[in-house]
Enzyme design. Structure first.
Site, PDB file in Angstrom:
ATOM      1  N   GLU A 141       0.824  -1.167   0.034  1.00 35.70           N
ATOM      2  CA  GLU A 141       0.054   0.078  -0.196  1.00 35.70           C
ATOM      3  C   GLU A 141       0.709   1.347  -0.072  1.00 35.70           C
ATOM      4  O   GLU A 141       0.698   2.263  -0.653  1.00 35.70           O
ATOM      5  CB  GLU A 141      -0.964   0.032   1.109  1.00 35.70           C
ATOM      6  CG  GLU A 141      -2.029  -1.070   1.168  1.00 35.70           C
ATOM      7  CD  GLU A 141      -3.138  -0.636   0.017  1.00 35.70           C
ATOM      8  OE1 GLU A 141      -3.036   0.664  -0.468  1.00 35.70           O
ATOM      9  OE2 GLU A 141      -3.602  -1.399  -0.833  1.00 35.70           O
ATOM     10  N   ASP A 195      -9.465   4.267  -3.226  1.00 39.17           N
ATOM     11  CA  ASP A 195      -8.428   4.572  -3.884  1.00 39.17           C
ATOM     12  C   ASP A 195      -8.834   5.199  -5.398  1.00 39.17           C
ATOM     13  O   ASP A 195     -10.018   5.646  -5.646  1.00 39.17           O
ATOM     14  CB  ASP A 195      -7.416   3.557  -4.109  1.00 39.17           C
ATOM     15  CG  ASP A 195      -7.974   2.443  -4.902  1.00 39.17           C
ATOM     16  OD1 ASP A 195      -9.009   2.477  -5.389  1.00 39.17           O
ATOM     17  OD2 ASP A 195      -7.266   1.570  -5.410  1.00 39.17           O
ATOM     18  N   TYR A 251      -6.461   6.832   4.352  1.00 37.24           N
ATOM     19  CA  TYR A 251      -6.713   5.609   3.369  1.00 37.24           C
ATOM     20  C   TYR A 251      -5.986   4.403   3.486  1.00 37.24           C
ATOM     21  O   TYR A 251      -6.423   3.240   3.432  1.00 37.24           O
ATOM     22  CB  TYR A 251      -6.560   6.295   1.840  1.00 37.24           C
ATOM     23  CG  TYR A 251      -6.398   4.932   0.796  1.00 37.24           C
ATOM     24  CD1 TYR A 251      -7.298   4.388   0.305  1.00 37.24           C
ATOM     25  CD2 TYR A 251      -4.999   4.544   0.373  1.00 37.24           C
ATOM     26  CE1 TYR A 251      -7.457   3.246  -0.619  1.00 37.24           C
ATOM     27  CE2 TYR A 251      -4.755   3.567  -0.250  1.00 37.24           C
ATOM     28  CZ  TYR A 251      -5.793   2.793  -0.672  1.00 37.24           C
ATOM     29  OH  TYR A 251      -6.008   1.578  -1.419  1.00 37.24           O
ATOM     30  N   TYR A 303       8.612   9.719  -5.227  1.00 40.50           N
ATOM     31  CA  TYR A 303       7.963  10.214  -4.124  1.00 40.50           C
ATOM     32  C   TYR A 303       8.664   9.615  -2.991  1.00 40.50           C
ATOM     33  O   TYR A 303       8.197   8.887  -2.216  1.00 40.50           O
ATOM     34  CB  TYR A 303       6.431   9.655  -4.044  1.00 40.50           C
ATOM     35  CG  TYR A 303       5.792  10.272  -5.236  1.00 40.50           C
ATOM     36  CD1 TYR A 303       5.147  11.572  -5.399  1.00 40.50           C
ATOM     37  CD2 TYR A 303       5.576   9.489  -6.470  1.00 40.50           C
ATOM     38  CE1 TYR A 303       4.449  12.219  -6.285  1.00 40.50           C
ATOM     39  CE2 TYR A 303       4.818  10.023  -7.646  1.00 40.50           C
ATOM     40  CZ  TYR A 303       4.217  11.302  -7.343  1.00 40.50           C
ATOM     41  OH  TYR A 303       3.569  11.991  -8.188  1.00 40.50           O
TER      42      TYR A 303
END
Length: 366
Positions: free
Chosen positions: A55, A156, A138, A100
């Site tokens: 995830e 998502d 989330y 990221y």
């Protein structure tokens, strides 16, 4: 009264009851579920570590891109305790190229927290999971549902698309998120919450795709408002994207024989802790001459040579253009403070973000 029989109007086709949707979804999933390296086989319990790792990796990244990274991570660190005992530098090196990079730092911090504060066991509730570094609403819902079968629905991008089409949600994102969350929860089965969530994810990834959805194969084909209207591809509705202001800068690629001059970026901020070649600030409307003034100073350095063209890269909030300069240092030239020499042959093992990989390839004609 007329002897002719009275014709009754044909009844309108009835849509499936809302309560049948979760069952139809699970039946579809049992036949068509994707095989993913982090997903437990039917009838097997999910591994919270693998669910969590996947995830975090899947945030703003595709399944195709994540697969090889996931396999590398679990091969080297098979459980959260092993990962929590690693060094952040090693984790950043393994993550390099996935983008990221704050996710990698949070991943490591979370592994350390679970190892030291929770005895290597993940909390099994959304509330407990949200106390961990890098786990937001989330991700907490996804881990709680998939790993612990808590009755909650993570939403998502795939699920947003399915739900917004199924119910023809006219409000634009991101304002529509609370409504989509509420509607998505109606698709939860009484049991198998994790499978319900993964079923919607798979449906969005394989059937209810952004372009040309395969509506005839969807378990909601007779129950989808957008399909009935013929407007599937107009959902979800999104506000126009704002593109950030272009920033410009310079990158300085210095070689000493078969070695390259690099440094580590500050721990906090964009690309925190990653490896880079020396460079200027990245500023809007920066002049090349101003950027060049920030070149590193080394004794006996050859004259700076500007490479033809620029390196371009797009971050989440802004696009970037870098002018690239190259120079050669004499043997035994010491690296300036805060910098170091690394063999060019071992660059693959450095925590280089993609923008720096582009710079080095451009500079060295690799």
């Amino acid at each position: 009264m007329s002897s002719r029989s009275v014709r009754k109007p044909k009844p309108e086709p009835s849509l499936p009851e809302t309560t049948s949707r979760p069952l139809a979804l699970l039946q579809w999933y049992d036949r068509h579920r994707r095989r993913l390296p982090w997903r437990a086989a039917p009838g097997e319990a999910s591994d919270p570590y693998r669910v969590w790792l996947s995830e975090i990796m899947l945030q703003q990244t595709t399944v195709k891109a994540v697969g090889p990274y996931f396999e590398k991570f679990v091969a080297r660190w098979p459980d959260v305790t092993a990962l929590g005992s690693a060094s952040q530098d090693d984790v950043l090196r393994m993550w390099a190229g996935l983008g990221y990079y704050s996710r990698a730092r949070n991943l490591y911090a979370c592994a350390v927290a679970v190892t030291r504060e929770h005895g290597g066991v993940f909390p099994d509730t959304e509330e407990g999971l949200r106390t961990l570094p890098g786990i937001g609403p989330y991700t907490a819902a996804a881990i709680a549902a998939i790993a612990f079968d808590r009755r909650t629905m993570p939403v998502d991008g795939n699920i947003e698309r399915v739900v917004s089409r199924l119910f023809a949600v006219a409000e634009e994102l991101p304002q529509a998120k609370p409504l989509i969350q509420q509607l998505a929860a109606t698709l939860l089965a009484d049991t198998r919450a994790g499978d319900s969530a993964q079923a919607l994810m798979d449906l969005g990834a394989s059937i209810c795709t952004p372009k040309k959805p395969a509506c005839s194969l969807c378990p909601f084909t007779e129950d989808c408002t957008a399909r009935a209207q013929g407007t599937q591809e107009t959902f979800p509705r999104k506000a126009p994207k704002k593109s950030g202001t272009l920033r410009r800068g310079a990158a300085f690629v210095v070689t000493r024989g078969d070695e390259l001059l690099v440094r580590s970026r500050p721990e906090k901020g964009l690309l925190g802790g990653m490896t880079e070649v020396p460079g200027s600030d990245w500023l809007a409307e920066q002049e090349d001459a101003t950027a060049k003034q920030q070149a590193p100073e080394l004794k006996g350095l050859s004259r700076w040579q500007r490479k033809v063209g620029v390196v371009t890269h797009v971050f989440t909030h802004f696009p970037l253009e870098l002018v690239v300069y190259t120079a050669k240092a004499e043997a035994r030239t010491r690296a300036p403070e805060g910098m170091r020499w690394v063999p060019i042959a071992t660059l693959a093992g450095e925590a280089l973000p993609n923008v720096m990989r582009k710079v080095i390839v451009h500079a060295l004609d690799l």
